[in-house]
Design a protein around this motif. Structure first.
Motif, PDB file in Angstrom:
ATOM      1  N   SER A  13       5.491   1.722 -44.008  1.00 12.26           N
ATOM      2  CA  SER A  13       5.128   0.502 -43.285  1.00 12.26           C
ATOM      3  C   SER A  13       3.633   0.417 -43.013  1.00 12.26           C
ATOM      4  O   SER A  13       3.108  -0.667 -42.742  1.00 12.26           O
TER       5      SER A  13
ATOM      6  N   TYR B 250       0.971  -2.160 -44.812  1.00 13.24           N
ATOM      7  CA  TYR B 250       0.980  -3.608 -44.634  1.00 13.24           C
ATOM      8  C   TYR B 250       0.168  -4.048 -43.421  1.00 13.24           C
ATOM      9  O   TYR B 250       0.308  -3.510 -42.321  1.00 13.24           O
TER      10      TYR B 250
ATOM     11  N   CYS C  53       2.973  -8.209 -42.339  1.00 15.24           N
ATOM     12  CA  CYS C  53       4.154  -7.926 -41.517  1.00 15.24           C
ATOM     13  C   CYS C  53       4.682  -9.189 -40.855  1.00 15.24           C
ATOM     14  O   CYS C  53       5.897  -9.362 -40.700  1.00 15.24           O
TER      15      CYS C  53
ATOM     16  N   THR D  80       3.266  -6.687 -35.645  1.00 13.08           N
ATOM     17  CA  THR D  80       3.067  -5.267 -35.922  1.00 13.08           C
ATOM     18  C   THR D  80       2.111  -5.196 -37.104  1.00 13.08           C
ATOM     19  O   THR D  80       1.778  -6.217 -37.704  1.00 13.08           O
ATOM     20  N   GLY D  81       1.660  -4.003 -37.484  1.00 16.63           N
ATOM     21  CA  GLY D  81       0.788  -3.906 -38.649  1.00 16.63           C
ATOM     22  C   GLY D  81       0.029  -2.596 -38.696  1.00 16.63           C
ATOM     23  O   GLY D  81      -0.108  -1.888 -37.696  1.00 16.63           O
ATOM     24  N   LYS D  82      -0.503  -2.304 -39.890  1.00 13.01           N
ATOM     25  CA  LYS D  82      -1.096  -0.990 -40.135  1.00 13.01           C
ATOM     26  C   LYS D  82      -2.401  -0.749 -39.388  1.00 13.01           C
ATOM     27  O   LYS D  82      -2.751   0.395 -39.099  1.00 13.01           O
TER      28      LYS D  82
ATOM     29  N   THR E  16      10.555  -3.911 -40.188  1.00 15.10           N
ATOM     30  CA  THR E  16       9.695  -4.161 -41.346  1.00 15.10           C
ATOM     31  C   THR E  16       9.813  -3.022 -42.355  1.00 15.10           C
ATOM     32  O   THR E  16       9.761  -3.244 -43.571  1.00 15.10           O
ATOM     33  N   THR E  17      10.003  -1.797 -41.881  1.00 12.70           N
ATOM     34  CA  THR E  17      10.216  -0.668 -42.786  1.00 12.70           C
ATOM     35  C   THR E  17      11.503  -0.859 -43.582  1.00 12.70           C
ATOM     36  O   THR E  17      11.527  -0.706 -44.814  1.00 12.70           O
TER      37      THR E  17
ATOM     38  N   ASP F 259      11.201  -3.810 -46.085  1.00  7.87           N
ATOM     39  CA  ASP F 259      10.432  -3.421 -47.272  1.00  7.87           C
ATOM     40  C   ASP F 259      11.285  -2.569 -48.211  1.00  7.87           C
ATOM     41  O   ASP F 259      11.258  -2.757 -49.434  1.00  7.87           O
TER      42      ASP F 259
ATOM     43  N   CYS G 288      -1.179  -6.815 -40.444  1.00 12.83           N
ATOM     44  CA  CYS G 288      -0.451  -7.637 -39.474  1.00 12.83           C
ATOM     45  C   CYS G 288       0.008  -8.946 -40.127  1.00 12.83           C
ATOM     46  O   CYS G 288       1.120  -9.418 -39.859  1.00 12.83           O
TER      47      CYS G 288
ATOM     48  N   ASP H 210       3.666  -2.158 -32.298  1.00 15.13           N
ATOM     49  CA  ASP H 210       4.596  -3.277 -32.100  1.00 15.13           C
ATOM     50  C   ASP H 210       4.326  -3.984 -30.774  1.00 15.13           C
ATOM     51  O   ASP H 210       4.060  -3.340 -29.761  1.00 15.13           O
TER      52      ASP H 210
END
Length: 318
Positions: A261, A264, A269, A83-85, A126-127, A130, A266, A63
């Motif tokens: 999360s 996903y 997200c 944010t993103g995986k 975001t979690t 979703d 960036c 984040d």
């Protein structure tokens, strides 16, 4: 630039504050000067080796909130969050002074949020977003949230913003009192086999959606489901195994929704952040409070505190 980095996994002794070259954005990327970066439990688990796909050496952190200092004209100088995986796992993350990310991997920050506040929201919100999207929480939905950690708090706030009927189940009476003061209906968790009756006393016929944010109440939550209800989960025991009362679930026509999360990018997200970010400016979502802002140079100590069980939300400041 200064950054936290680890070159091996297994224990937090692998994490150190180092000097590394400032990243250079590739084609289609932007350079963000990090103003604040959230520290999540998944960042700690990453250093401990819980994610086998992480490549090394790696700067952790998912984040962030900051200012675009290199990129297309429409983004240059803008305050952004993201944010993103891939951040902190396959690509260097946000626990540094600068970060490169795809130009579509950021969203403009809500005007009502500070950098510190924005950096605290990425993974939890975001979690929760979703979970609510995929379990179809809408206006009037009878929605039970189990647990009141960062994701649980985000889920109840987003549920209320959508017009759902929100009920929150927590373990401690003191926590129930805090949530009641914020306007939520609550129940205090007791014996697992009593949950269905507790929920039915508030939601006649059960909850249309149950979101278990703890990983400990999945079997009991089935009894709290309404016919054709949806049960969303984000956590499980360390071994990943749980005894699910499948007979009760299918007799209700229930649906089990796994929420992760880390599925996903960036860019994906960023679209979520755009969807609910306006709610902060519109006064539909509460502004974050009780955040622990800490210099990046003290980041290793903050990692240790989170690993030790601290529930304080930490924001690292380069």
């Amino acid at each position: 630039m200064k950054a936290l980095q680890f070159s091996r996994t297994g224990d937090l002794a692998a994490l150190a504050l180092v000097d590394v070259p400032k990243p250079v954005p590739a084609a289609g990327e932007i350079l963000v000067q990090i103003k604040a970066a959230g520290l999540n439990p998944s960042d700690v688990k990453n250093v401990l080796g819980r994610f086998p796909y992480t490549t090394l050496p790696r700067i952790p952190g998912r984040d962030f909130a900051g200012v675009v200092v290199e990129g297309p004209a429409h983004l240059l100088g803008q305050s952004v969050w993201g944010t993103g995986k891939n951040l902190g796992f396959m690509n260097d993350g946000s626990h540094a002074e600068y970060l490169t990310v795809t130009a579509d991997g950021v969203a403009l920050m809500p005007k009502s949020l500070s950098f510190v506040q924005a950096a605290s929201l990425g993974v939890p919100y975001t979690t929760a977003w979703d979970a609510l999207e995929r379990s179809q929480v809408a206006a009037g939905t009878r929605f039970l949230v189990i647990g009141s950690g960062a994701v649980g708090d985000a889920a109840m706030a987003l549920g209320r913003a959508r017009g759902a009927e929100v009920l929150v189940a927590v373990r401690r009476q003191s926590e129930a009192a805090r949530l009641q003061a914020a306007g939520y209906r609550t129940l205090v968790l007791g014996a697992a086999d009593a949950l269905g009756a507790q929920v039915d006393a508030v939601f006649k016929g059960g909850a249309e959606v149950v979101f278990d944010t703890t990983g400990a109440w999945l079997p009991a939550a089935v009894s709290a489901l309404a016919t054709f209800g949806r049960l969303a989960i984000i956590a499980a025991p360390v071994d990943g195994l749980v005894q699910l009362p499948a007979l009760a679930l299918y007799r209700r026509g229930g649906v089990l929704v796994g929420v992760n999360s880390l599925l996903y990018t960036c860019a994906e997200c960023a679209r979520m952040l755009e969807h609910f970010g306006q709610h902060f400016d519109d006064g539909l979502l509460p502004l974050p409070v009780d955040l622990q802002a800490s210099p990046l140079v003290e980041g290793v100590a903050r990692y240790a505190e989170v690993n030790g069980g601290s529930s304080q939300k930490v924001i690292l400041l380069p």
